[in-house]
Design an enzyme around this catalytic site. Structure first.
Site, PDB file in Angstrom:
ATOM      1  N   GLY A 184       0.680  -1.403  -0.145  1.00  0.00           N
ATOM      2  CA  GLY A 184       0.166  -0.188   0.001  1.00  0.00           C
ATOM      3  C   GLY A 184       0.807   1.429  -0.017  1.00  0.00           C
ATOM      4  N   SER A 185       2.129   1.155  -0.661  1.00  0.00           N
ATOM      5  CA  SER A 185       2.999   2.327  -0.569  1.00  0.00           C
ATOM      6  C   SER A 185       2.013   3.366  -1.462  1.00  0.00           C
ATOM      7  CB  SER A 185       4.286   2.218  -1.242  1.00  0.00           C
ATOM      8  OG  SER A 185       4.125   2.014  -2.781  1.00  0.00           O
ATOM      9  N   ASN A 186       1.323   3.234  -2.409  1.00  0.00           N
ATOM     10  CA  ASN A 186       0.605   4.154  -3.303  1.00  0.00           C
ATOM     11  C   ASN A 186      -0.612   4.747  -2.418  1.00  0.00           C
ATOM     12  OD1 ASN A 186       1.272   4.719  -6.391  1.00  0.00           O
ATOM     13  ND2 ASN A 186       1.495   2.378  -5.714  1.00  0.00           N
ATOM     14  N   LYS A 202     -17.491 -13.882  -6.206  1.00  0.00           N
ATOM     15  CA  LYS A 202     -17.297 -12.562  -6.435  1.00  0.00           C
ATOM     16  C   LYS A 202     -18.447 -11.666  -6.042  1.00  0.00           C
ATOM     17  CE  LYS A 202     -14.467 -11.368  -9.722  1.00  0.00           C
ATOM     18  NZ  LYS A 202     -13.039 -10.895  -9.448  1.00  0.00           N
ATOM     19  N   MET A 232      -5.206  -6.842  -6.087  1.00  0.00           N
ATOM     20  CA  MET A 232      -4.839  -7.960  -7.231  1.00  0.00           C
ATOM     21  C   MET A 232      -5.839  -8.860  -7.591  1.00  0.00           C
ATOM     22  SD  MET A 232      -1.778  -7.279  -7.496  1.00  0.00           S
ATOM     23  CE  MET A 232      -0.908  -8.853  -8.361  1.00  0.00           C
ATOM     24  N   LEU A 236      -9.656  -9.089 -10.303  1.00  0.00           N
ATOM     25  CA  LEU A 236     -10.418  -8.325 -11.312  1.00  0.00           C
ATOM     26  C   LEU A 236     -11.788  -7.883 -10.702  1.00  0.00           C
ATOM     27  CD1 LEU A 236     -10.312 -10.537 -14.629  1.00  0.00           C
ATOM     28  CD2 LEU A 236      -9.266  -8.331 -14.197  1.00  0.00           C
ATOM     29  N   ILE A 237     -12.036  -6.603 -11.245  1.00  0.00           N
ATOM     30  CA  ILE A 237     -13.475  -6.233 -10.689  1.00  0.00           C
ATOM     31  C   ILE A 237     -14.692  -6.595 -11.501  1.00  0.00           C
ATOM     32  CG2 ILE A 237     -14.903  -4.012 -10.472  1.00  0.00           C
ATOM     33  CD1 ILE A 237     -12.418  -4.048  -8.614  1.00  0.00           C
ATOM     34  N   ASN A 277      -7.356   2.731 -11.946  1.00  0.00           N
ATOM     35  CA  ASN A 277      -6.314   1.834 -11.313  1.00  0.00           C
ATOM     36  C   ASN A 277      -5.008   2.413 -11.777  1.00  0.00           C
ATOM     37  OD1 ASN A 277      -5.265  -0.641 -10.604  1.00  0.00           O
ATOM     38  ND2 ASN A 277      -4.934  -1.257 -12.565  1.00  0.00           N
ATOM     39  N   HIS A 285      -1.093   1.266 -13.117  1.00  0.00           N
ATOM     40  CA  HIS A 285      -0.385  -0.158 -13.571  1.00  0.00           C
ATOM     41  C   HIS A 285       1.024   0.177 -13.921  1.00  0.00           C
ATOM     42  CE1 HIS A 285       0.138  -4.069 -15.341  1.00  0.00           C
ATOM     43  NE2 HIS A 285       0.552  -3.398 -16.323  1.00  0.00           N
TER      44      HIS A 285
END
Ligand code: GRF
Length: 200
Positions: free
Chosen positions: A12-14, A65, A90, A92-93, A107, A109
């Protein structure tokens, strides 16, 4: 004040960079929720230290999901979330979240999409011997890193670059670019290429 939710699966650095940008006033938003699918992720500690509520789940505890995304959707709606920010999430939505939050999920990337989508984009770039890679912020659709591109920034791949050194350079770019793009989106200052085309 606009409300954002951040989804993360790891360090979670972002997420940390977003929290800092909010704290110093560069990003005017309230981080209302961290969604995390890995109970041991360091991102959860960052949220607790910053007083951000968390929704932590294990996908295997749900039949599919749809069920966990329904719970997430209810929370996002309850908290009036304007923008969903994926930061190292990590998974997929699925259609449940995509339908309810269409055009409101972004997102980041670690490559210049459409080059090197999917897992280990940094390793893929090094294996392909490219001289330049970078970072992409994009809207999320049902595909893997396929949604409309919002912003990109290139990073030079030096001679003898390692995965660690390239990852460090990419993270440095991400930590500035992501909060800046979120800020512009919340202020309505930035449009994607496809939105620009449809307006012209
Ligand atoms: C980032 O490099 C991002 O581009 C990718 O996952 C990584 C997450 O890193 N989607 P962190 O958890 O924010 O440190």
């Amino acid at each position: 004040m606009k409300n954002i939710a951040v989804f993360a699966s790891g360090s979670g650095s972002n997420f940390g960079a977003i929290l800092e940008a909010v704290q110093c006033g560069e990003l005017v938003a309230k981080v209302q929720l961290l969604v995390c699918d890995q109970p041991s992720a360091y991102a959860i500690q960052r949220a607790e230290e910053a007083g951000v509520p968390t929704f932590v789940f294990r996908a295997k505890d749900y039949p599919s999901k749809t069920e966990y995304e329904q719970e997430i959707c209810a929370l996002l709606t309850e908290k009036n979330i304007d923008l969903v920010v994926l930061a190292g999430y990590m998974r997929l939505i699925g259609p449940t979240l995509l339908t309810d939050f269409e055009g409101k999920i972004i997102n980041i990337h670690p490559s210049m999409l459409p080059a090197f989508p999917g897992k280990d984009a940094i390793g893929q770039a090094l294996a392909a011997n490219v001289k330049e890679s970078g970072v992409t912020v994009h809207y999320v659709d049902a595909g893997m890193d396929t949604g409309p591109i919002i912003a990109q920034q290139a990073v030079v791949v030096d001679e003898g670059e390692t995965k660690e050194s390239l990852q460090k350079k990419i993270h440095e770019v991400e930590h500035k670019l992501y909060p800046a793009v979120i800020s512009e989106l919340l202020k309505g200052e930035r449009r994607t290429e496809s939105e620009k085309t449809s307006i012209n």
